[in-house]
Scaffold this motif. Structure first.
Motif, mmCIF file in Angstrom:
data_model
loop_
_atom_site.group_PDB
_atom_site.id
_atom_site.type_symbol
_atom_site.label_atom_id
_atom_site.label_comp_id
_atom_site.label_asym_id
_atom_site.label_seq_id
_atom_site.Cartn_x
_atom_site.Cartn_y
_atom_site.Cartn_z
ATOM 1 N N MET A 1 -54.951 -3.751 -17.437
ATOM 2 C CA MET A 1 -55.486 -4.264 -18.706
ATOM 3 C C MET A 1 -55.363 -5.788 -18.770
ATOM 4 S SD MET A 1 -54.104 -1.372 -21.360
ATOM 5 C CE MET A 1 -54.891 -2.192 -22.751
ATOM 6 N N ARG A 2 -54.232 -6.303 -18.283
ATOM 7 C CA ARG A 2 -54.067 -7.756 -18.288
ATOM 8 C C ARG A 2 -55.100 -8.437 -17.390
ATOM 9 N NH1 ARG A 2 -48.501 -6.536 -18.002
ATOM 10 N NH2 ARG A 2 -48.542 -6.915 -15.746
ATOM 11 N N LEU A 3 -55.373 -7.811 -16.238
ATOM 12 C CA LEU A 3 -56.352 -8.396 -15.318
ATOM 13 C C LEU A 3 -57.737 -8.439 -15.943
ATOM 14 C CD1 LEU A 3 -57.076 -9.410 -12.433
ATOM 15 C CD2 LEU A 3 -57.537 -7.022 -11.856
ATOM 16 N N THR A 4 -58.178 -7.354 -16.520
ATOM 17 C CA THR A 4 -59.520 -7.310 -17.112
ATOM 18 C C THR A 4 -59.636 -8.215 -18.334
ATOM 19 O OG1 THR A 4 -58.857 -5.321 -18.344
ATOM 20 C CG2 THR A 4 -59.987 -5.002 -16.249
ATOM 21 N N GLU A 5 -58.562 -8.291 -19.140
ATOM 22 C CA GLU A 5 -58.605 -9.170 -20.307
ATOM 23 C C GLU A 5 -58.647 -10.637 -19.889
ATOM 24 O OE1 GLU A 5 -55.277 -8.137 -22.666
ATOM 25 O OE2 GLU A 5 -56.114 -6.217 -23.335
ATOM 26 N N LYS A 6 -57.897 -10.982 -18.827
ATOM 27 C CA LYS A 6 -57.912 -12.356 -18.339
ATOM 28 C C LYS A 6 -59.288 -12.717 -17.796
ATOM 29 C CE LYS A 6 -54.374 -13.995 -16.198
ATOM 30 N NZ LYS A 6 -53.327 -14.295 -15.168
ATOM 31 N N ARG B 1 -61.008 -15.848 -19.516
ATOM 32 C CA ARG B 1 -60.917 -17.150 -18.843
ATOM 33 C C ARG B 1 -61.744 -17.246 -17.571
ATOM 34 N NH1 ARG B 1 -54.855 -18.501 -17.735
ATOM 35 N NH2 ARG B 1 -55.846 -20.442 -17.057
ATOM 36 N N HIS B 2 -61.980 -16.141 -16.884
ATOM 37 C CA HIS B 2 -62.571 -16.205 -15.544
ATOM 38 C C HIS B 2 -63.891 -15.447 -15.454
ATOM 39 C CE1 HIS B 2 -58.762 -17.917 -14.311
ATOM 40 N NE2 HIS B 2 -58.129 -16.862 -14.776
ATOM 41 N N GLU B 3 -64.626 -15.413 -16.522
ATOM 42 C CA GLU B 3 -65.906 -14.695 -16.492
ATOM 43 C C GLU B 3 -66.851 -15.361 -15.506
ATOM 44 O OE1 GLU B 3 -69.153 -12.825 -19.650
ATOM 45 O OE2 GLU B 3 -67.605 -14.225 -20.327
ATOM 46 N N GLU B 4 -67.539 -14.540 -14.714
ATOM 47 C CA GLU B 4 -68.508 -14.947 -13.693
ATOM 48 C C GLU B 4 -67.849 -15.565 -12.460
ATOM 49 O OE1 GLU B 4 -71.503 -17.425 -15.341
ATOM 50 O OE2 GLU B 4 -72.264 -15.906 -16.714
ATOM 51 N N TRP B 5 -66.527 -15.518 -12.361
ATOM 52 C CA TRP B 5 -65.870 -15.971 -11.135
ATOM 53 C C TRP B 5 -66.064 -14.908 -10.062
ATOM 54 C CZ3 TRP B 5 -60.846 -19.221 -11.321
ATOM 55 C CH2 TRP B 5 -60.962 -20.228 -12.291
ATOM 56 N N VAL C 1 -58.122 -5.976 -6.633
ATOM 57 C CA VAL C 1 -58.667 -6.804 -7.706
ATOM 58 C C VAL C 1 -60.168 -6.563 -7.843
ATOM 59 C CG1 VAL C 1 -59.091 -9.187 -8.442
ATOM 60 C CG2 VAL C 1 -56.882 -8.553 -7.464
ATOM 61 N N LYS C 2 -60.871 -6.514 -6.712
ATOM 62 C CA LYS C 2 -62.320 -6.298 -6.753
ATOM 63 C C LYS C 2 -62.658 -4.925 -7.318
ATOM 64 C CE LYS C 2 -64.462 -5.184 -3.022
ATOM 65 N NZ LYS C 2 -65.083 -5.193 -1.672
ATOM 66 N N SER C 3 -61.908 -3.880 -6.892
ATOM 67 C CA SER C 3 -62.186 -2.524 -7.351
ATOM 68 C C SER C 3 -61.927 -2.365 -8.844
ATOM 69 C CB SER C 3 -61.335 -1.518 -6.563
ATOM 70 O OG SER C 3 -61.629 -1.594 -5.188
ATOM 71 N N ARG C 4 -60.828 -2.963 -9.351
ATOM 72 C CA ARG C 4 -60.530 -2.844 -10.782
ATOM 73 C C ARG C 4 -61.601 -3.549 -11.608
ATOM 74 N NH1 ARG C 4 -57.439 -0.624 -8.053
ATOM 75 N NH2 ARG C 4 -59.174 0.823 -8.241
ATOM 76 N N ARG C 5 -62.121 -4.653 -11.094
ATOM 77 C CA ARG C 5 -63.163 -5.371 -11.821
ATOM 78 C C ARG C 5 -64.455 -4.566 -11.862
ATOM 79 N NH1 ARG C 5 -65.603 -11.244 -10.392
ATOM 80 N NH2 ARG C 5 -66.380 -10.027 -8.638
ATOM 81 N N GLN C 6 -64.754 -3.880 -10.759
ATOM 82 C CA GLN C 6 -65.965 -3.052 -10.727
ATOM 83 C C GLN C 6 -65.801 -1.792 -11.559
ATOM 84 O OE1 GLN C 6 -66.575 -2.478 -6.539
ATOM 85 N NE2 GLN C 6 -67.642 -4.427 -6.261
ATOM 86 N N GLU C 7 -64.597 -1.197 -11.547
ATOM 87 C CA GLU C 7 -64.361 0.000 -12.359
ATOM 88 C C GLU C 7 -64.490 -0.290 -13.850
ATOM 89 O OE1 GLU C 7 -60.551 1.371 -11.219
ATOM 90 O OE2 GLU C 7 -61.210 2.167 -9.271
ATOM 91 N N ALA C 8 -64.129 -1.514 -14.251
ATOM 92 C CA ALA C 8 -64.248 -1.892 -15.657
ATOM 93 C C ALA C 8 -65.670 -2.305 -16.027
ATOM 94 C CB ALA C 8 -63.283 -3.033 -15.961
ATOM 95 N N TRP D 1 -56.544 -16.890 -8.002
ATOM 96 C CA TRP D 1 -55.847 -17.296 -9.220
ATOM 97 C C TRP D 1 -54.926 -16.194 -9.729
ATOM 98 C CZ3 TRP D 1 -56.149 -21.662 -12.595
ATOM 99 C CH2 TRP D 1 -56.784 -22.762 -12.004
ATOM 100 N N TYR D 2 -55.280 -14.943 -9.494
ATOM 101 C CA TYR D 2 -54.406 -13.822 -9.864
ATOM 102 C C TYR D 2 -53.085 -13.908 -9.099
ATOM 103 C CZ TYR D 2 -52.668 -9.016 -9.187
ATOM 104 O OH TYR D 2 -51.878 -7.903 -9.057
ATOM 105 N N ARG D 3 -53.156 -14.218 -7.801
ATOM 106 C CA ARG D 3 -51.925 -14.358 -7.018
ATOM 107 C C ARG D 3 -51.174 -15.630 -7.386
ATOM 108 N NH1 ARG D 3 -53.874 -12.555 -0.931
ATOM 109 N NH2 ARG D 3 -54.198 -10.331 -1.384
ATOM 110 N N LYS D 4 -51.906 -16.676 -7.764
ATOM 111 C CA LYS D 4 -51.267 -17.916 -8.195
ATOM 112 C C LYS D 4 -50.425 -17.684 -9.440
ATOM 113 C CE LYS D 4 -52.497 -22.697 -9.382
ATOM 114 N NZ LYS D 4 -53.635 -23.627 -9.588
ATOM 115 N N ASP D 5 -50.836 -16.743 -10.304
ATOM 116 C CA ASP D 5 -50.097 -16.401 -11.521
ATOM 117 C C ASP D 5 -49.019 -15.365 -11.283
ATOM 118 O OD1 ASP D 5 -51.635 -18.184 -12.907
ATOM 119 O OD2 ASP D 5 -53.036 -16.683 -13.676
ATOM 120 N N GLY D 6 -48.771 -15.018 -10.008
ATOM 121 C CA GLY D 6 -47.691 -14.088 -9.699
ATOM 122 C C GLY D 6 -48.133 -12.687 -9.329
ATOM 123 N N GLY D 7 -49.430 -12.408 -9.294
ATOM 124 C CA GLY D 7 -49.914 -11.081 -8.919
ATOM 125 C C GLY D 7 -49.641 -10.769 -7.460
#
Length: 367
Positions: A52-57, A61-65, A86-93, A73-79
């Protein structure tokens, strides 16, 4: 039917078939069920707060990235999850559609075995920040994909190309080969779309010849596919990162490129060289600014001045070795920092600032 025939019919080896028989004798039909299908992998991430945090972010903040950019950037924030996750969760949403499968591609050219055997330079014009278009000049290594120099300019020209080469030489040393497109500041092309003229060199070509660097001109955009693919990444990432950082000024954008963007980009995309070693050669030939510059031939006037570009008269100083330089043929140098100099043969008569005023001899020129 023998066990070997049955195993062949099922497409398994004889040993696997004997295991099936043993499990059937012990547990019947239920013994043949693959129990791995009845358990969820311990590595599977549940649909919890992390997803949920990934999709909300992404929405905030990162729409169309791109997925790769978002993952960095997800790993830069500690992911700690993978790019595929990351790609699969974005496509599933249903935040992005799945890309179409790519067709077959030609075999790519092998990289240079050592760093600094070949340097690529190219420029790309795009909207770095909202409402402003700049040219991004990148000078990169063919062996490692590492950009040694990156900066924005109003428009690509001879001075910006010389500046990129100068930054590489000052950072690491001389290189062997320079690879570029057939831009008019690199090469003269008598016929549009025809071959380049390798005899009548441009000021940039003269500077490369003086340094002993071989120039190679590409024949098509496909020939410099490595730098073209790199620029697609820059054009996709830079506007989003500059907007996220609140940058609207070109000077601030160049500081962001040098201090933040380029180190992160190299850490993600830089490739190790195929062989150990380096082709760098230390530069010991004097001030680079007097070589990596534009050179113009002029004649000293009766007023002891040199007219330059119709907007300034460069006053030649008194010379104790010669009465005057009237009617003498001289060379006017314009450096990458926009300072000027006048040479009579190998001797430098004077240095000038950008406004055309003589600079004191004891003042060190940032050439």
């Amino acid at each position: 039917m023998t066990q070997a025939e049955a195993a062949s019919r099922l497409g398994v080896c004889g040993r696997t078939f004997r295991r099936y028989l043993s499990r059937y004798e012990q547990g019947g039909m239920e013994g043949l069920i693959d129990r791995r299908l009845m358990h969820v992998s311990y590595r599977r991430v549940p649909v919890d707060d992390e997803v949920m945090r990934l999709t909300e972010k992404y929405r905030g903040r990162h729409e169309e990235w791109s997925a790769k950019h978002l993952c960095a950037w997800y790993r830069k924030d500690g992911g700690a999850r993978s790019y595929t996750w990351v790609k699969s969760r974005r496509q599933e949403a249903a935040l992005v559609p799945q890309a179409k499968a790519r067709g077959a591609h030609r075999k790519r050219r092998e990289r240079s075995p050592w760093p600094e055997l070949m340097i690529h330079q190219d420029g790309s014009r795009h909207e770095g920040v909202a409402g402003q278009k700049w040219d991004l000049i990148v000078t990169m290594d063919d062996a490692t994909n590492e950009p040694y120099s990156m900066f924005f300019v109003e428009e690509e020209d001879t001075m910006s190309s010389l500046q990129g080469v100068r930054e590489v030489i000052e950072l690491l040393g001389l290189f062997s080969t320079f690879y570029s497109d057939r831009g008019s500041h690199y090469w003269p092309t008598p016929e549009a779309g025809g071959k380049v003229d390798q005899q009548n060199l441009t000021p940039f070509g003269q500077a490369m010849k003086h340094l002993g660097i071989e120039m190679i001109a590409d024949c098509s955009p496909e020939a410099r596919g490595r730098s073209e693919r790199m620029f697609r990444t820059h054009q996709d990432r830079l506007p989003r990162e500059l907007a996220l950082a609140g940058i609207t000024d070109r000077a601030d954008a160049n500081r962001y490129l040098t201090g933040i963007y380029r180190p992160v980009f190299n850490a993600e995309f830089m490739q190790p060289a195929m062989e150990e070693g380096s082709a760098f050669v230390d530069w010991i030939g004097g001030p680079l600014g007097d070589i990596l510059c534009e050179r113009f031939e002029r004649t000293v006037g009766n007023d002891h001045c040199v007219s330059f570009e119709g907007r300034m008269n460069l006053q030649t100083p008194n010379d104790r070795h010669r009465c005057h330089h009237v009617k003498a043929k001289v060379a006017v140098l314009r450096r990458t920092d926009h300072t000027l100099a006048i040479l009579h043969g190998p001797r430098k008569l004077a240095d000038y600032d950008e406004a055309g005023k003589v600079m004191p001899p004891n003042l060190k020129v940032a050439a």
